[in-house]
Scaffold this motif. Structure first.
Motif, short mmCIF file in Angstrom:
data_model
loop_
_atom_site.label_atom_id
_atom_site.label_comp_id
_atom_site.label_asym_id
_atom_site.label_seq_id
_atom_site.Cartn_x
_atom_site.Cartn_y
_atom_site.Cartn_z
N LEU A 89 4.85 -7.01 0.35
CA LEU A 89 5.99 -6.25 0.19
C LEU A 89 6.02 -5.34 1.68
CD1 LEU A 89 6.32 -5.24 -3.34
CD2 LEU A 89 7.58 -7.13 -2.12
N THR A 90 6.96 -4.33 1.70
CA THR A 90 6.99 -3.54 2.91
C THR A 90 5.73 -2.75 3.05
OG1 THR A 90 7.84 -1.96 1.63
CG2 THR A 90 9.36 -3.45 2.61
N GLY A 91 5.40 -2.60 4.51
CA GLY A 91 4.33 -1.86 4.73
C GLY A 91 3.23 -2.79 5.69
N THR A 93 1.64 -4.23 9.39
CA THR A 93 2.06 -4.93 10.28
C THR A 93 3.26 -6.18 10.11
OG1 THR A 93 0.21 -4.36 11.93
CG2 THR A 93 1.62 -6.11 12.62
N HIS A 94 2.37 -6.90 8.97
CA HIS A 94 3.16 -8.01 8.56
C HIS A 94 3.42 -8.04 7.17
CE1 HIS A 94 2.01 -9.90 12.33
NE2 HIS A 94 0.75 -9.70 12.16
N ASN A 95 4.74 -8.34 6.82
CA ASN A 95 5.29 -8.36 5.40
C ASN A 95 6.43 -9.18 5.33
OD1 ASN A 95 7.73 -6.61 5.73
ND2 ASN A 95 6.41 -5.22 6.71
N ARG A 96 7.01 -9.40 4.36
CA ARG A 96 8.11 -10.44 3.78
C ARG A 96 9.39 -10.08 4.60
NH1 ARG A 96 10.67 -10.03 -2.23
NH2 ARG A 96 11.48 -7.94 -1.93
N ASP A 97 9.54 -8.72 5.22
CA ASP A 97 10.73 -8.43 5.74
C ASP A 97 10.66 -8.68 7.18
OD1 ASP A 97 11.93 -7.82 3.31
OD2 ASP A 97 11.04 -6.01 3.21
N THR A 98 9.65 -9.12 7.70
CA THR A 98 9.61 -9.46 9.31
C THR A 98 9.74 -10.88 9.49
OG1 THR A 98 6.94 -9.72 8.84
CG2 THR A 98 7.79 -7.53 9.74
N TYR A 99 10.24 -11.09 10.60
CA TYR A 99 10.81 -12.18 11.22
C TYR A 99 9.75 -12.61 12.45
CZ TYR A 99 14.77 -11.14 8.21
OH TYR A 99 15.77 -10.56 7.30
N THR A 198 1.19 -19.11 -6.57
CA THR A 198 2.47 -19.19 -5.78
C THR A 198 3.18 -18.03 -5.91
OG1 THR A 198 2.56 -21.78 -6.48
CG2 THR A 198 4.46 -20.69 -5.76
N VAL A 199 3.53 -17.68 -4.77
CA VAL A 199 4.67 -16.55 -4.60
C VAL A 199 6.08 -17.13 -4.03
CG1 VAL A 199 5.14 -14.50 -3.44
CG2 VAL A 199 2.68 -15.04 -4.01
N ASP A 200 6.91 -16.87 -4.91
CA ASP A 200 8.39 -17.09 -4.53
C ASP A 200 9.13 -16.01 -4.21
OD1 ASP A 200 10.75 -18.24 -4.20
OD2 ASP A 200 10.63 -19.61 -5.87
N GLN A 201 9.40 -15.74 -2.92
CA GLN A 201 10.33 -14.48 -2.51
C GLN A 201 11.68 -14.68 -2.97
OE1 GLN A 201 8.59 -11.96 -1.63
NE2 GLN A 201 6.77 -12.52 -0.88
N ASN A 202 12.30 -15.71 -3.37
CA ASN A 202 13.68 -15.78 -3.76
C ASN A 202 14.58 -15.49 -2.73
OD1 ASN A 202 13.22 -17.30 -6.63
ND2 ASN A 202 12.35 -15.38 -6.96
N PRO A 203 14.58 -15.70 -1.36
CA PRO A 203 15.48 -15.19 -0.57
C PRO A 203 16.85 -15.45 -0.64
CG PRO A 203 14.38 -17.06 0.36
CD PRO A 203 13.68 -16.78 -0.97
N ASP A 204 17.78 -14.48 -0.37
CA ASP A 204 19.15 -14.56 -0.22
C ASP A 204 19.47 -15.10 1.22
OD1 ASP A 204 22.06 -14.80 -0.79
OD2 ASP A 204 22.30 -12.45 -0.72
N ARG A 205 19.94 -16.51 1.31
CA ARG A 205 20.40 -16.81 2.57
C ARG A 205 21.93 -16.55 2.68
NH1 ARG A 205 18.34 -22.20 4.66
NH2 ARG A 205 17.53 -22.68 2.76
N VAL A 206 22.33 -15.47 3.53
CA VAL A 206 23.41 -14.86 3.85
C VAL A 206 24.23 -15.59 4.97
CG1 VAL A 206 24.65 -12.73 4.46
CG2 VAL A 206 22.62 -12.63 3.08
N TRP A 216 21.37 -13.85 7.91
CA TRP A 216 20.60 -12.99 7.54
C TRP A 216 19.80 -13.70 6.55
CZ3 TRP A 216 19.23 -8.66 9.96
CH2 TRP A 216 18.42 -7.78 9.35
N ILE A 217 18.53 -13.25 6.23
CA ILE A 217 17.60 -13.80 5.25
C ILE A 217 17.15 -12.48 4.65
CG2 ILE A 217 15.89 -15.14 4.68
CD1 ILE A 217 16.22 -16.79 7.31
N GLN A 218 17.48 -12.25 3.31
CA GLN A 218 17.12 -11.01 2.37
C GLN A 218 16.12 -11.60 1.53
OE1 GLN A 218 17.60 -7.84 3.44
NE2 GLN A 218 16.00 -7.64 1.79
N ALA A 219 15.03 -11.24 1.36
CA ALA A 219 13.95 -11.58 0.31
C ALA A 219 14.54 -10.59 -0.86
CB ALA A 219 12.74 -11.37 0.73
N THR A 220 14.39 -11.32 -2.11
CA THR A 220 14.96 -10.53 -3.15
C THR A 220 13.69 -10.40 -4.24
OG1 THR A 220 15.56 -12.57 -4.31
CG2 THR A 220 17.30 -11.33 -2.95
N THR A 221 14.07 -10.87 -5.50
CA THR A 221 12.75 -10.60 -6.42
C THR A 221 11.63 -11.67 -6.17
OG1 THR A 221 14.11 -12.09 -8.00
CG2 THR A 221 14.37 -9.74 -8.48
N ARG A 222 10.31 -11.22 -6.48
CA ARG A 222 9.30 -12.05 -6.39
C ARG A 222 9.08 -12.68 -7.78
NH1 ARG A 222 4.09 -9.63 -3.39
NH2 ARG A 222 4.73 -7.97 -4.97
#
Length: 297
Positions: A89-91, A93-99, A198-206, A216-222
């Motif tokens: 999650l956030t925090g 250098t690298h996390n699921r909200d980086t591109y 297995t980790v599924d980030q369930n992203p919302d593809r906007v 935009w790609i927004q990770a949601t519930t894990r």
């Protein structure tokens, strides 16, 4: 055949990545890091509506509504940098909200001559990841990604003063480099033959009206699930399973560092305790479950 063909042996610059500051835009003067890739598979899809009108048995028009770019990467890790993006999650250098931007080059036919050509994926974000650790094998990572775009092969990369990654020489992780006691459950060590998470980030593809590509790609519930084949030791895991008691769990992927998967409130949902008359192997019980949260350092 009047033209030269290409194979996986014609890859010139192995798959490499760089973090983006602005999503979908490769940084100026990028410095790439390579991935020891076994498979890279872009899967573009042009979504469309097949429109029919009254009075005609045949299709009237196919109408393009969106370009969707997905790809998969299968690789054996040599560090945790990319894994942090795939899991955390956030925090950091690298996390699921980086591109990220990914780049690869390969020799392709160009007017009858094999020429180095580039393919670049931009605005890349994780969809899901599976990490598999099987006894006697290398640690494998299967990841699914969403990209804003995956460009066609071109002879010029078009980047501003890039520094491409040097050829990798580091040894990928294996079931030897995990260390002697990789798995802990509620603080106790257990021997495993196989372990998968297995980790599924369930992203919302906007996508917004007026745009053909993902904006935009927004990770949601894990969703975090695991499966492990544990060599029989005691009844503790069965007891926790039947009571549905959540525990802390950890799995060390590499003893140098170390690099560890840390699970919060891991719970076993079911287990398979087969006794087979023809099997002479040490007894192993397969446990399947989920965790509330997970991080990798």
């Amino acid at each position: 055949m009047s033209y030269p063909i290409t194979t996986s042996l014609n890859v010139v610059k192995e798959l490499q990545w760089v973090k983006e500051t602005t999503r979908g835009s490769t940084p100026s003067g990028p410095s790439f890091a390579a991935v020891p890739t076994q498979e890279f598979g872009p899967k573009p899809s042009i979504e469309n509506i097949k429109y029919r009108k009254l009075g005609s048995p045949d299709l009237y028009k196919g109408i393009k509504v969106r370009e969707v770019y997905d790809f998969n990467i299968t690789y054996a890790p040599i560090d945790s940098n990319l894994l942090q993006h795939l899991i955390n999650l956030t925090g950091g250098t690298h996390n699921r909200d980086t591109y990220y931007t990914f780049l690869i080059s390969q020799l392709h036919n160009n007017a009858g001559t094999l020429t180095e050509m580039y393919q670049i994926a931009r605005g890349c974000s994780v969809n899901s990841v599976t990490i598999t650790v099987n006894s006697g094998e290398v640690v494998m990572v299967d990841s699914e990604w969403i990209a804003n775009s995956v460009a066609d092969w071109v002879t010029a990369h078009g980047l501003t003063t890039p520094t491409f990654a040097s050829a990798l020489t580091a040894t990928p992780w294996s079931t030897v480099t995990t260390g002697s006691n990789p798995l802990t459950w509620n603080g106790a060590n257990y021997d495993v033959r196989n372990f998968t998470v297995t980790v599924d980030q369930n992203p919302d593809r906007v996508q917004v009206v007026g745009q053909t590509q993902t904006t935009w790609i927004q990770a949601t519930t894990r969703d975090i699930t695991f499966q492990m084949d544990v060599v029989w030791k005691d009844t503790t895991l069965q007891t926790d399973a039947k009571a549905h008691t959540p525990r802390t769990m950890s799995f060390q992927l590499n003893s140098t560092g170390p690099t560890t998967l840390s699970f919060t409130e891991a719970a076993i949902e079911d287990y398979d305790e087969t006794v087979n008359a023809t099997s002479t192997e040490a007894k192993v019980v397969r446990y399947t479950g989920y965790a509330n949260s997970l991080s990798i350092n």
